[in-house]
Write an enzyme that holds these catalytic residues in place. Structure first.
Site, PDB file in Angstrom:
ATOM      1  CB  THR A  11      -6.117 -41.538   8.799  1.00  0.00           C
ATOM      2  OG1 THR A  11      -5.143 -40.934   9.663  1.00  0.00           O
ATOM      3  CG2 THR A  11      -6.392 -40.637   7.607  1.00  0.00           C
ATOM      4  N   GLY A  18      -7.974 -42.924  17.688  1.00  0.00           N
ATOM      5  CA  GLY A  18      -8.785 -42.419  16.573  1.00  0.00           C
ATOM      6  C   GLY A  18     -10.252 -42.708  16.768  1.00  0.00           C
ATOM      7  CB  SER A 136       4.703 -39.829  19.686  1.00  0.00           C
ATOM      8  OG  SER A 136       5.132 -40.529  20.835  1.00  0.00           O
ATOM      9  CE1 TYR A 149       5.000 -44.363  16.584  1.00  0.00           C
ATOM     10  CE2 TYR A 149       6.101 -43.432  18.502  1.00  0.00           C
ATOM     11  CZ  TYR A 149       4.942 -43.663  17.778  1.00  0.00           C
ATOM     12  OH  TYR A 149       3.742 -43.181  18.251  1.00  0.00           O
TER      13      TYR A 149
HETATM   14  N1  LIG Z   1      -1.024 -45.287  22.299  1.00  0.00           N
HETATM   15  C1  LIG Z   1      -0.017 -44.495  22.598  1.00  0.00           C
HETATM   16  O1  LIG Z   1       0.583 -44.568  23.697  1.00  0.00           O
HETATM   17  C2  LIG Z   1       0.435 -43.446  21.605  1.00  0.00           C
HETATM   18  C3  LIG Z   1       1.343 -42.480  22.039  1.00  0.00           C
HETATM   19  C4  LIG Z   1       1.777 -41.525  21.151  1.00  0.00           C
HETATM   20  C5  LIG Z   1       1.292 -41.503  19.854  1.00  0.00           C
HETATM   21  N2  LIG Z   1       0.413 -42.449  19.453  1.00  0.00           N
HETATM   22  C6  LIG Z   1      -0.074 -42.386  18.071  1.00  0.00           C
HETATM   23  O2  LIG Z   1      -1.475 -42.409  18.066  1.00  0.00           O
HETATM   24  C7  LIG Z   1      -1.934 -42.905  16.811  1.00  0.00           C
HETATM   25  C8  LIG Z   1      -3.024 -43.940  17.043  1.00  0.00           C
HETATM   26  O3  LIG Z   1      -2.472 -45.033  17.741  1.00  0.00           O
HETATM   27  P1  LIG Z   1      -3.282 -45.916  18.785  1.00  0.00           P
HETATM   28  O4  LIG Z   1      -2.487 -45.942  20.034  1.00  0.00           O
HETATM   29  O5  LIG Z   1      -4.696 -45.495  18.839  1.00  0.00           O
HETATM   30  O6  LIG Z   1      -3.130 -47.369  18.150  1.00  0.00           O
HETATM   31  P2  LIG Z   1      -4.074 -48.267  17.232  1.00  0.00           P
HETATM   32  O7  LIG Z   1      -5.336 -48.567  17.928  1.00  0.00           O
HETATM   33  O8  LIG Z   1      -3.225 -49.389  16.765  1.00  0.00           O
HETATM   34  O9  LIG Z   1      -4.398 -47.285  16.020  1.00  0.00           O
HETATM   35  C9  LIG Z   1      -3.665 -47.210  14.838  1.00  0.00           C
HETATM   36  C10 LIG Z   1      -4.666 -47.110  13.718  1.00  0.00           C
HETATM   37  O10 LIG Z   1      -3.971 -46.818  12.512  1.00  0.00           O
HETATM   38  C11 LIG Z   1      -4.501 -47.644  11.489  1.00  0.00           C
HETATM   39  N3  LIG Z   1      -3.454 -47.858  10.496  1.00  0.00           N
HETATM   40  C12 LIG Z   1      -2.236 -48.405  10.675  1.00  0.00           C
HETATM   41  N4  LIG Z   1      -1.573 -48.455   9.508  1.00  0.00           N
HETATM   42  C13 LIG Z   1      -2.405 -47.935   8.580  1.00  0.00           C
HETATM   43  C14 LIG Z   1      -2.314 -47.731   7.178  1.00  0.00           C
HETATM   44  N5  LIG Z   1      -1.225 -48.064   6.477  1.00  0.00           N
HETATM   45  N6  LIG Z   1      -3.372 -47.162   6.549  1.00  0.00           N
HETATM   46  C15 LIG Z   1      -4.478 -46.831   7.225  1.00  0.00           C
HETATM   47  N7  LIG Z   1      -4.625 -46.991   8.546  1.00  0.00           N
HETATM   48  C16 LIG Z   1      -3.602 -47.538   9.206  1.00  0.00           C
HETATM   49  C17 LIG Z   1      -4.903 -48.936  12.173  1.00  0.00           C
HETATM   50  O11 LIG Z   1      -5.945 -49.599  11.452  1.00  0.00           O
HETATM   51  P3  LIG Z   1      -5.634 -50.793  10.430  1.00  0.00           P
HETATM   52  O12 LIG Z   1      -4.574 -51.636  11.065  1.00  0.00           O
HETATM   53  O13 LIG Z   1      -6.939 -51.483  10.269  1.00  0.00           O
HETATM   54  O14 LIG Z   1      -5.165 -50.149   9.172  1.00  0.00           O
HETATM   55  C18 LIG Z   1      -5.422 -48.434  13.498  1.00  0.00           C
HETATM   56  O15 LIG Z   1      -6.795 -48.152  13.445  1.00  0.00           O
HETATM   57  C19 LIG Z   1      -0.695 -43.432  16.087  1.00  0.00           C
HETATM   58  O16 LIG Z   1      -0.238 -42.482  15.155  1.00  0.00           O
HETATM   59  C20 LIG Z   1       0.315 -43.574  17.220  1.00  0.00           C
HETATM   60  O17 LIG Z   1       1.647 -43.481  16.757  1.00  0.00           O
HETATM   61  C21 LIG Z   1      -0.040 -43.431  20.297  1.00  0.00           C
END
Ligand SMILES: NC(=O)c1ccc[n+]([C@@H]2O[C@H](COP(=O)([O-])OP(=O)(O)OC[C@H]3O[C@@H](n4cnc5c(N)ncnc54)[C@H](OP(=O)(O)O)[C@@H]3O)[C@@H](O)[C@H]2O)c1
Length: 254
Positions: A11, A18, A136, A149
């Site tokens: 997802t 992702g 996280s 969060y």
């Molecule tokens: N980057 C970091 O430093 C970090 C650190 C710890 C954890 N994380 C976790 O890693 C995961 C991915 O984050 P990322 O950093 O790769 O950011 P990102 O590029 O913004 O990825 C988030 C993804 O989730 C999708 N999304 C959001 N809301 C959604 C919904 N209601 N239904 C379906 N898809 C949804 C978004 O696509 P759409 O908007 O098109 O739906 C987007 O593809 C998240 O769970 C985040 O909390 C990230």
């Protein structure tokens, strides 16, 4: 080719962490489905990956959407071996300023979203399949203005324990990856900060992280390959921190 013959659902697989996992899963031999709400991002991602990739526009907080995703995978592949509940959102908002809408948005996407993703997929997960949650490092830290969060990620973290027990008879493993600081779209605008401010923050954070750098999406993809493959068949019920040592030293000013 550590994932040959495996079918995976990721997802939020159209962007960021992702997307990188999806790309590397296909390189390792898996057939991958990605989901998200923005069709253009999914289409772009699928074109970049090029083969063995399917996508569906689906909101993780909508059970009907997730049931449709599972039905499509069942029809096309008959099963899903690796379910990665990766979609997530979060933003720096002080305790006083969290609105009901923001509360619902963060809880519904991260907590309810992971729940619905797994509930929808369970009927098509065979024995030996695996669930990977994206939690996280922040769930191990007490960052100010991030309580919502962190509460959501802590709830997801609790699923590692409860689901590992509940799914033991079906031989389904449940683990999580807790990324550290990984520059992606979410680490910029989505967090409610300007790109410039975020870059400055990241430079500062690099000095705090024992590894001496912020993380890269590749760091997370490598951990996801391990947890998705049979190499980790005896790894069950754990959260792997991929944070360069950040949580281990517990910095107070991140
Ligand atoms: N980057 C970091 O430093 C970090 C650190 C710890 C954890 N994380 C976790 O890693 C995961 C991915 O984050 P990322 O950093 O790769 O950011 P990102 O590029 O913004 O990825 C988030 C993804 O989730 C999708 N999304 C959001 N809301 C959604 C919904 N209601 N239904 C379906 N898809 C949804 C978004 O696509 P759409 O908007 O098109 O739906 C987007 O593809 C998240 O769970 C985040 O909390 C990230």
């Amino acid at each position: 080719m550590r994932l040959t013959g495996k079918v995976a659902l990721i997802t939020g697989g159209g962007t960021g962490i992702g997307f990188e996992i999806a790309k590397q899963y296909v390189e390792e031999g898996a057939y991958v489905y990605i989901t998200g709400r923005r069709e253009n991002k999914l289409q772009e991602a699928a074109e970049k990956i090029g083969k063995n990739i399917g996508y569906s526009v689906a909101d993780v907080s909508n059970r009907d959407d997730m049931d449709k995703v599972a039905a499509k995978i069942k029809e096309e592949q008959g099963k899903v071996d690796i379910v990665i509940a990766n979609a997530g959102v979060g933003r720096y908002v002080s305790l006083e300023n969290v609105t009901t809408d923001e509360f619902d948005r963060v809880m519904h996407t991260n907590v309810l979203g992971s729940y619905f993703t797994v509930q929808a997929c369970l009927p098509i997960m065979p024995e030996g399949s695996t669930i990977i949650l994206n939690t996280s490092v922040t769930a191990s830290l007490g960052l100010k203005d991030f309580s919502l969060y962190i509460a959501a990620k802590s709830a997801e973290k609790s699923f590692i324990h409860t689901w590992t027990n509940e799914l033991r008879d079906r031989k389904i493993r449940v683990n999580a990856i807790a990324p550290g600081v990984i520059p992606t779209d979410a680490a910029g605008g989505e967090l409610g900060r300007s790109k410039e401010e975020e870059i400055e923050r990241q430079k500062y954070r690099s000095t705090l992280i024992p590894a001496g750098r912020v993380g890269h999406v590749n760091d997370i993809a490598k951990a996801a390959i391990f947890l998705g493959s049979d190499e980790s068949s005896y790894v069950n019920g754990v959260e792997i921190l991929v944070d360069g040592g950040l949580a281990a030293i517990y910095p107070v000013k991140l």
